[in-house]
Structures are given as C-alpha cells and as structure tokens.
Design a protein around this motif. Structure first.
Motif, PDB file in Angstrom:
ATOM      1  N   VAL A 157       0.901  -1.018  -0.172  1.00 29.38           N
ATOM      2  CA  VAL A 157       0.209  -0.050  -0.176  1.00 29.38           C
ATOM      3  C   VAL A 157       0.962   1.390  -0.006  1.00 29.38           C
ATOM      4  CG1 VAL A 157      -1.813   1.232   1.765  1.00 29.38           C
ATOM      5  CG2 VAL A 157      -1.530  -1.347   1.438  1.00 29.38           C
ATOM      6  N   LEU A 158       0.725   2.207  -0.664  1.00 27.78           N
ATOM      7  CA  LEU A 158       1.093   3.154  -0.757  1.00 27.78           C
ATOM      8  C   LEU A 158       1.245   4.458   0.426  1.00 27.78           C
ATOM      9  CD1 LEU A 158       3.413   4.823  -3.042  1.00 27.78           C
ATOM     10  CD2 LEU A 158       1.425   5.745  -3.965  1.00 27.78           C
ATOM     11  N   ASN A 159       1.995   4.774   0.887  1.00 26.83           N
ATOM     12  CA  ASN A 159       1.694   5.991   2.455  1.00 26.83           C
ATOM     13  C   ASN A 159       0.229   6.411   0.880  1.00 26.83           C
ATOM     14  OD1 ASN A 159       2.037   8.352   2.966  1.00 26.83           O
ATOM     15  ND2 ASN A 159       4.254   7.457   3.017  1.00 26.83           N
ATOM     16  N   GLY A 160      -0.687   6.482   2.008  1.00 27.98           N
ATOM     17  CA  GLY A 160      -1.366   8.203   0.963  1.00 27.98           C
ATOM     18  C   GLY A 160      -1.607   9.613   1.705  1.00 27.98           C
ATOM     19  N   GLU A 161      -0.087   9.967   2.105  1.00 25.77           N
ATOM     20  CA  GLU A 161      -0.078  11.673   2.540  1.00 25.77           C
ATOM     21  C   GLU A 161      -0.487  12.483   1.297  1.00 25.77           C
ATOM     22  OE1 GLU A 161       0.563  11.849   5.640  1.00 25.77           O
ATOM     23  OE2 GLU A 161      -0.365   9.991   6.094  1.00 25.77           O
ATOM     24  N   HIS A 181      -9.234  16.619  -2.478  1.00 22.68           N
ATOM     25  CA  HIS A 181      -9.782  15.816  -3.464  1.00 22.68           C
ATOM     26  C   HIS A 181     -11.184  16.144  -2.562  1.00 22.68           C
ATOM     27  CE1 HIS A 181      -6.915  14.161  -6.129  1.00 22.68           C
ATOM     28  NE2 HIS A 181      -8.175  13.453  -6.130  1.00 22.68           N
ATOM     29  N   TYR A 182     -12.642  16.239  -2.598  1.00 25.02           N
ATOM     30  CA  TYR A 182     -13.490  15.547  -2.620  1.00 25.02           C
ATOM     31  C   TYR A 182     -13.522  17.447  -0.984  1.00 25.02           C
ATOM     32  CZ  TYR A 182     -10.719  11.506  -3.488  1.00 25.02           C
ATOM     33  OH  TYR A 182     -10.187  10.660  -3.959  1.00 25.02           O
ATOM     34  N   ALA A 183     -13.412  17.948  -1.262  1.00 30.34           N
ATOM     35  CA  ALA A 183     -13.575  19.443  -0.616  1.00 30.34           C
ATOM     36  C   ALA A 183     -14.760  19.941   0.059  1.00 30.34           C
ATOM     37  CB  ALA A 183     -11.720  20.316  -0.783  1.00 30.34           C
ATOM     38  N   ASP A 229      -9.062   7.590   4.503  1.00 24.47           N
ATOM     39  CA  ASP A 229      -8.383   8.369   3.619  1.00 24.47           C
ATOM     40  C   ASP A 229      -8.929   9.544   2.735  1.00 24.47           C
ATOM     41  OD1 ASP A 229      -6.491   8.489   1.176  1.00 24.47           O
ATOM     42  OD2 ASP A 229      -7.770   7.990   0.063  1.00 24.47           O
ATOM     43  N   ARG A 230     -10.775   9.143   2.499  1.00 24.30           N
ATOM     44  CA  ARG A 230     -11.267  10.504   1.579  1.00 24.30           C
ATOM     45  C   ARG A 230     -11.381  10.812   2.789  1.00 24.30           C
ATOM     46  NH1 ARG A 230     -10.196   6.352  -0.945  1.00 24.30           N
ATOM     47  NH2 ARG A 230     -11.308   6.047  -3.323  1.00 24.30           N
TER      48      ARG A 230
END
Ligand code: TXA
Ligand code: MG
Length: 334
Positions: free
Chosen positions: A214-218, A233-235, A323-324
C-alpha cells in the motif's frame, strides 16, 4: 450548452442507449453512473473528446484518467505484459470497484494517460455503465463527474450541480451503491501496490495474490506514483476539521467563542452535552458511511455553516473511508 438528462432510474431504454452511444461516438462527453461514483465519459481513443473532459472538470492535464471497458478481453487488449497475478485479480474482482494500472499498449490517446507509459483500466459493474460500454464498443475514459476538487458525485443531481451547461448529457441512474471511488492498484511490478484505497481492500487482494503493498497516501507535492494523489480532493465548500473524540468539546467551544456556526458530525454517540446548529451521525456502519459520505459533504453550504467539526471515527477500520475523510479535511487534530 444545454445539458440533457436521461432518466434511467427504472429502465434502461434501448432508444436512449442509442442516443447516448451516438453522442460518445461523435466525440461528446456524457456523465453516467457506475457502482462507485458518477463518471464523466468520453471516447478514450479520441483526443478532442478527452480534452473536453479536462475542460468541463477544470482538471489539471497531468492527472491521468481511468479507462472503462465492458469485458476482460477488451481490458487486456489495452495493456502490455501484465504480470501473471493480474488475471487472477480480474477474475475475482471485475466487473467491480477496482482499477488496474498496467503498461500501456498505446491504444488510447496520450491525453488519457497524461503521457505516462501506464494506463488505468477498470470494468464497472453498474448495469447502466455496462450497457453504455457495450453499445459504444469503445474504451471510455471517465474520471469522477465533479468539478475538480469537489466531492465526487454519488447522484445525478450532484453532477448537475457541478457540470450543467458544460456537458451535453447526464444519465440519471439514481444513487450509486459503493459511494467512494474504485481501488486503484498498480500492477506493473511483481507485487500489486494500492495507490488509492477503495472497496476492494489490501486484505482482499492479498487473499488472491498472496501479497500486496500500500502506498502511503499522504498529501504530497513530489511526483507521486499516482498523479491524482497530489491534488486536494473531495473538499466540501465549508472547512472540515477532523478531531479526536476526546477533543471535540474543546474545539466546539473554541469556535463558539468566535461566534461560528458549527456543524457536528459524530461517530457512535451524539455528544448529548454539546448544542450546535447542525448535528448528524456520519453513518451506521462502514458501508453506510461510504455510501453517504460525499452526499453529506456536499450538503453543507457556506451561507448556513462556517465550520464542520467531524469526530475522527476510530471505530472505522476501512482505509478508504479514513483516506477520503483526511483528504476532505482542512485540519486534523488527533
Ligand atoms: O471509481 C472510480 O474509479 C471513478 C469511476 C467514475 O470509475 N473514477 C475516478 O476517476 O475516480 P478519477 O479520475 O477521479 O480518479 C482516477 C485516479 C486518479 O487519482 C489518477 O491519478 C489515478 O486514478 N490514475 C489514473 N491513471 C493512472 C495511471 N496510469 N497511473 C497512476 N495513477 C493513475
Ligand atoms: Mg475524481
């Protein structure tokens, strides 16, 4: 431009399908539902058509698009040298909420791949998406059908909010089922690597392949492996602060002092001692939270609320939801 809405909530009418397929074949964009979120589709082999997607969304051109196809044979025809484990993943999870990043065979226009040597491909399971893909017989490039930076659309009205007047057609298939975008898994190496978490989890993939990274999603600005990860994203329209449960009362008090109108999103218990303008539960369970998350984020507007204070839901094990939420947050206090 006038935006026509095709109502397919109850039936997929063959007449309407032909009209939609004709638009796509002529190089137009069409928004349609998938099982994850609504996508804004165009012919992936037609550069002018694909450029219309970037323009309508206001999307940076260095962020590649996912290509949607109806069959496994079509998927494999778009890529080169897939490692052996890819066939097992496709057999197990597709059609479904997973995108495979593989070496690009050069069949789609370079605007789709942002000139990378890889391409992201998925087979959606939504019956309307599949019917459109079959009818056109084209690979369809489709990012989420929102203006860039806004939460992804999970119902046709969200697409209309962001893109009316900018695209010729929206297919209304009601609310999407999963509610957050597909798992993006880089399959160019000897081990699959999750670039974006989604409904298909690292455990699901590990069960099939035996291993999965898993890529660290920072949030990062340095040439990330998945170009989309560097953008916010998703703001929601209103700033969202993700706060550890123990600190919620303190943060609420701080914003009350400043006379701010507060919306509180809680996990399991409703903070009975806290009174705010708007208080909602984030969802019953993980599936429910995923389904409702973007609708909830879109429901707040600046004229009614100044700040959203969201309890950091430690009871959630689902990496995709966390994440989201983190990506939606303007501040994280944990
Ligand atoms: O569920 C979904 O995946 C939805 C529906 C419409 O299919 N689509 C979607 O597309 O979420 P979009 O464009 O909003 O997100 C695509 C993500 C971006 O983060 C992009 O950078 C990444 O996939 N991506 C696409 N092609 C890639 C590639 N060749 N290499 C690495 N990342 C890629
Ligand atoms: Mg998107």
């Amino acid at each position: 431009m006038k935006t026509k809405v095709f109502d397919m909530k109850k039936v997929i009418s063959p007449q309407q399908l032909i009209e939609i397929a004709t638009l796509l074949q002529k190089g137009e964009t069409v928004a349609f539902p998938t099982e994850t979120v609504y996508g804004l589709g165009a012919d992936a082999t037609n550069e002018t058509a694909v450029e219309k997607i970037f323009k309508a969304k206001g999307r940076p051109s260095d962020n590649p698009l996912i290509v949607h196809v109806a069959t496994k044979a079509h998927l494999f025809s778009l890529v080169k040298d897939p490692p052996d484990y890819v066939a097992a993943l496709v057999d197990k999870f597709s059609p479904g909420p997973i995108t495979y990043v593989l070496r690009d065979a050069g069949k789609v226009t370079s605007a789709v791949t942002a000139s990378l040597n890889t391409v992201g491909v998925r087979i959606p399971s939504h019956p309307i998406a599949l019917a459109i893909l079959r009818e056109t017989a084209l690979p369809i490039a489709a990012p989420s059908a929102n203006r860039s930076g806004r939460p992804s659309p999970t119902e046709a009205s969200h697409v209309a909010e962001d893109l009316t007047g900018k695209i010729p057609a929206i297919v209304d298939g009601g609310e999407t089922d999963v509610g957050i975008e597909s798992t993006v898994v880089d399959c160019t190496g000897s081990t699959p690597l999750i670039l974006r978490p989604g409904a298909i989890t690292v455990e699901d993939i590990t069960k099939v392949v035996g291993t999965c990274d898993v890529l660290n999603g920072e949030k990062t600005t340095q040439s990330p492996k998945s170009p989309g990860l560097k953008y916010i994203h998703y703001a929601p329209e209103v700033p969202l602060i993700l706060v550890d449960r123990a600190k919620v009362a303190h943060i609420v008090a701080k914003y009350k002092e400043k006379n701010k109108k507060i919306a509180l999103l809680y996990g399991t218990e409703a903070f009975p001692s806290i009174t705010v303008k708007n208080k909602q539960r984030i969802g019953r369970d993980e599936r429910d939270i995923a389904r409702r998350l973007y609708r909830l984020l879109r429901s707040y507007n600046k004229s009614e609320v100044d700040v959203i204070i969201c309890e950091y839901p430690t009871f959630i094990k689902d990496a995709a939801i966390i994440d989201r939420l983190k990506r939606a947050a303007t501040e994280i206090i944990i």
